[in-house]
Design a protein around this motif. Structure first.
Motif, PDB file in Angstrom:
ATOM      1  N   ALA A 308      14.979  12.966  -7.509  1.00  0.00           N
ATOM      2  CA  ALA A 308      13.794  13.123  -6.664  1.00  0.00           C
ATOM      3  C   ALA A 308      12.549  12.629  -7.377  1.00  0.00           C
ATOM      4  CB  ALA A 308      13.640  14.590  -6.259  1.00  0.00           C
ATOM      5  N   LEU A 309      12.410  12.989  -8.675  1.00  0.00           N
ATOM      6  CA  LEU A 309      11.248  12.533  -9.447  1.00  0.00           C
ATOM      7  C   LEU A 309      11.255  11.011  -9.610  1.00  0.00           C
ATOM      8  CD1 LEU A 309      11.032  15.285 -12.234  1.00  0.00           C
ATOM      9  CD2 LEU A 309       9.437  14.907 -10.349  1.00  0.00           C
ATOM     10  N   SER A 310      12.428  10.456  -9.826  1.00  0.00           N
ATOM     11  CA  SER A 310      12.517   8.993  -9.993  1.00  0.00           C
ATOM     12  C   SER A 310      12.082   8.270  -8.716  1.00  0.00           C
ATOM     13  CB  SER A 310      13.951   8.601 -10.354  1.00  0.00           C
ATOM     14  OG  SER A 310      14.351   9.216 -11.554  1.00  0.00           O
ATOM     15  N   VAL A 311      12.529   8.796  -7.554  1.00  0.00           N
ATOM     16  CA  VAL A 311      12.155   8.174  -6.280  1.00  0.00           C
ATOM     17  C   VAL A 311      10.653   8.274  -6.062  1.00  0.00           C
ATOM     18  CG1 VAL A 311      12.392   8.333  -3.778  1.00  0.00           C
ATOM     19  CG2 VAL A 311      14.416   8.539  -5.237  1.00  0.00           C
ATOM     20  N   ILE A 312      10.092   9.461  -6.338  1.00  0.00           N
ATOM     21  CA  ILE A 312       8.649   9.657  -6.139  1.00  0.00           C
ATOM     22  C   ILE A 312       7.845   8.747  -7.047  1.00  0.00           C
ATOM     23  CG2 ILE A 312       6.779  11.319  -6.391  1.00  0.00           C
ATOM     24  CD1 ILE A 312       8.775  13.496  -5.558  1.00  0.00           C
ATOM     25  N   ILE A 313       8.241   8.708  -8.343  1.00  0.00           N
ATOM     26  CA  ILE A 313       7.517   7.855  -9.294  1.00  0.00           C
ATOM     27  C   ILE A 313       7.677   6.389  -8.925  1.00  0.00           C
ATOM     28  CG2 ILE A 313       7.435   7.120 -11.712  1.00  0.00           C
ATOM     29  CD1 ILE A 313       8.233   9.973 -12.476  1.00  0.00           C
ATOM     30  N   GLY A 314       8.905   6.022  -8.416  1.00  0.00           N
ATOM     31  CA  GLY A 314       9.139   4.631  -8.017  1.00  0.00           C
ATOM     32  C   GLY A 314       8.236   4.196  -6.866  1.00  0.00           C
ATOM     33  N   ILE A 316       5.131   5.833  -6.205  1.00  0.00           N
ATOM     34  CA  ILE A 316       3.726   6.052  -6.574  1.00  0.00           C
ATOM     35  C   ILE A 316       3.209   4.951  -7.477  1.00  0.00           C
ATOM     36  CG2 ILE A 316       2.202   7.563  -7.907  1.00  0.00           C
ATOM     37  CD1 ILE A 316       3.719   9.932  -6.824  1.00  0.00           C
ATOM     38  N   ILE A 317       3.977   4.552  -8.490  1.00  0.00           N
ATOM     39  CA  ILE A 317       3.467   3.553  -9.446  1.00  0.00           C
ATOM     40  C   ILE A 317       3.167   2.217  -8.763  1.00  0.00           C
ATOM     41  CG2 ILE A 317       4.083   2.195 -11.477  1.00  0.00           C
ATOM     42  CD1 ILE A 317       5.476   4.652 -12.589  1.00  0.00           C
ATOM     43  N   PRO A 318       4.083   1.640  -7.967  1.00  0.00           N
ATOM     44  CA  PRO A 318       3.726   0.381  -7.275  1.00  0.00           C
ATOM     45  C   PRO A 318       2.538   0.556  -6.324  1.00  0.00           C
ATOM     46  CG  PRO A 318       6.092   0.718  -7.220  1.00  0.00           C
ATOM     47  CD  PRO A 318       5.498   1.959  -7.739  1.00  0.00           C
ATOM     48  N   PHE A 319       2.471   1.688  -5.641  1.00  0.00           N
ATOM     49  CA  PHE A 319       1.362   1.946  -4.732  1.00  0.00           C
ATOM     50  C   PHE A 319       0.039   1.963  -5.488  1.00  0.00           C
ATOM     51  CE2 PHE A 319      -1.551   4.987  -2.818  1.00  0.00           C
ATOM     52  CZ  PHE A 319      -1.738   4.418  -1.556  1.00  0.00           C
ATOM     53  N   LEU A 320       0.026   2.645  -6.645  1.00  0.00           N
ATOM     54  CA  LEU A 320      -1.211   2.709  -7.440  1.00  0.00           C
ATOM     55  C   LEU A 320      -1.596   1.331  -7.974  1.00  0.00           C
ATOM     56  CD1 LEU A 320      -0.654   6.042  -9.449  1.00  0.00           C
ATOM     57  CD2 LEU A 320      -2.244   5.637  -7.549  1.00  0.00           C
ATOM     58  N   MET A 321      -0.590   0.546  -8.376  1.00  0.00           N
ATOM     59  CA  MET A 321      -0.894  -0.797  -8.893  1.00  0.00           C
ATOM     60  C   MET A 321      -1.525  -1.674  -7.804  1.00  0.00           C
ATOM     61  SD  MET A 321       2.514  -1.508 -11.222  1.00  0.00           S
ATOM     62  CE  MET A 321       1.980  -3.181 -11.553  1.00  0.00           C
ATOM     63  N   ILE A 322      -0.937  -1.581  -6.600  1.00  0.00           N
ATOM     64  CA  ILE A 322      -1.502  -2.370  -5.488  1.00  0.00           C
ATOM     65  C   ILE A 322      -2.878  -1.854  -5.112  1.00  0.00           C
ATOM     66  CG2 ILE A 322      -1.188  -2.975  -3.049  1.00  0.00           C
ATOM     67  CD1 ILE A 322       1.841  -2.862  -3.564  1.00  0.00           C
ATOM     68  N   TYR A 323      -3.042  -0.543  -5.133  1.00  0.00           N
ATOM     69  CA  TYR A 323      -4.324   0.060  -4.751  1.00  0.00           C
ATOM     70  C   TYR A 323      -5.433  -0.368  -5.706  1.00  0.00           C
ATOM     71  CZ  TYR A 323      -7.916   3.623  -4.184  1.00  0.00           C
ATOM     72  OH  TYR A 323      -9.112   4.257  -4.009  1.00  0.00           O
TER      73      TYR A 323
END
Length: 332
Positions: A308-314, A316-323
């Motif tokens: 679950a943590l891996s999916v969430i981090i997977g 969040i990190i791309p979303f933050l990079m794009i943001y």
């Protein structure tokens, strides 16, 4: 102590750590979690989290086994103490019996006595009651004197148990004393004679010994008073039958003393046999309901939580990079 070893085949460095004995013991103590089954239950559930399941199971099973052996050894010490006590006192009583039997034989010879009989059924009945009461009281008094001598010579040793003393207070104090002596012996080895807890326990053992002696002396005074009262009543009763020869009364006194010694001798032999049987077949101190078993699923790490943590981090990190890329893009 840490050692670094290199694997010649895989060219990898392996680290081996050696901890001290005390540190290892404390580590396992901290890992154990004990939980009682209910408020008034005498069952305990032992658990521990350890990466090596084989070692963990072996540790818990060995812990339960050694605890059981420790309890069995404590009870065996009590039984051994009782056997030694009976063996020592039996030799003394055997000599006393021989003296009394010789005294009776010489008295009957010198006075030409062959048998004792009373003139009336009432005398026989009442005399039997007095003799029975005196017999019981004098037997208890003899037993108390023997135990008193044993306690005075005892030096932080187990006291004999179940000797037939009809005083619940004395018996309870002896049982509590033996429990305290067991704790004293453990502290003497584990904590050392100079530790505070050992000195406190040593003083408690001394205090218990004094309390037992005090209780025995009180019980001894009660028995002496009882014997005196019964003897006085017996004399008053016999005065009504003054036709009984004084020689016969003396002989009855010798017979009664002989019966007391014989009864005490038989009682001690019986208690020795019981202690020997208990020593040979000592019941386990604990009952292991279920031996240690490792859980099928690992306790740590939690597989579902990691996924679950891996999916969430997977996400969040791309979303933050794009943001942040869009946020700081100031090109027109």
């Amino acid at each position: 102590l840490t050692l670094g070893l290199k694997d010649s085949n895989k060219d990898k460095l392996k680290i081996i750590k050696f901890n001290s004995f005390e540190l290892t013991v404390q580590k396992f103590i901290d890992l154990i979690d004990e939980t009682p089954y209910g408020v008034e239950s005498d069952q305990i559930d032992l658990k521990m989290e350890y990466p090596n399941t084989i070692l963990g199971e072996e540790y818990l099973n060995t812990l339960a086994e050694n605890f059981n052996k420790d309890g069995v050894n404590d009870r065996q010490k009590e039984y051994k103490s009782t056997i030694e006590f009976v063996d020592n006192r039996s030799d003394f009583l055997r000599i006393e019996l021989e003296k009394i039997e010789s005294q009776k034989q010489n008295f009957k010879k010198s006075n030409n006595l062959t048998d004792i009989s009373f003139d009336a059924d009432a005398v026989i009945s009442q005399q039997f009651i007095y003799n029975s009461e005196l017999f019981d009281a004098e037997s208890q008094l003899e037993l108390i004197k023997i135990l008193k001598d044993e306690i005075k010579n005892s030096d932080y040793k187990y006291m004999p148990i179940d000797l037939g003393i009809e005083n619940s207070n004395v018996n309870q104090l002896i049982n509590e004393y033996n429990i305290l002596v067991a704790e004293y012996e453990k502290l003497k080895v584990n904590a050392g004679p100079n530790s505070t807890i050992f000195k406190v326990t040593q003083e408690q053992v001394n205090e218990f010994s004094r309390n037992i002696l005090s209780s025995i002396e009180n019980y001894e005074n009660i028995l002496k008073s009882k014997i005196s009262t019964i003897s006085q009543k017996e004399m008053e009763y016999l005065e009504k039958y003054s036709d009984l020869p004084s020689k016969e009364r003396i002989l009855r006194s010798i017979d009664r003393e002989l019966q007391v010694k014989e009864s005490l001798f038989v009682l001690l032999l019986q208690k020795r046999e019981e202690a020997a049987i208990n020593l040979a077949v000592v019941k386990p101190a604990i009952k292991i309901i279920d031996f240690a078993r490792s859980s099928i699923k690992p306790v740590y790490p939690n597989k579902i939580l990691l996924i679950a943590l891996s999916v969430i981090i997977g996400f969040i990190i791309p979303f933050l990079m794009i943001y942040f890329w869009i946020l700081f893009d100031d090109k027109i």
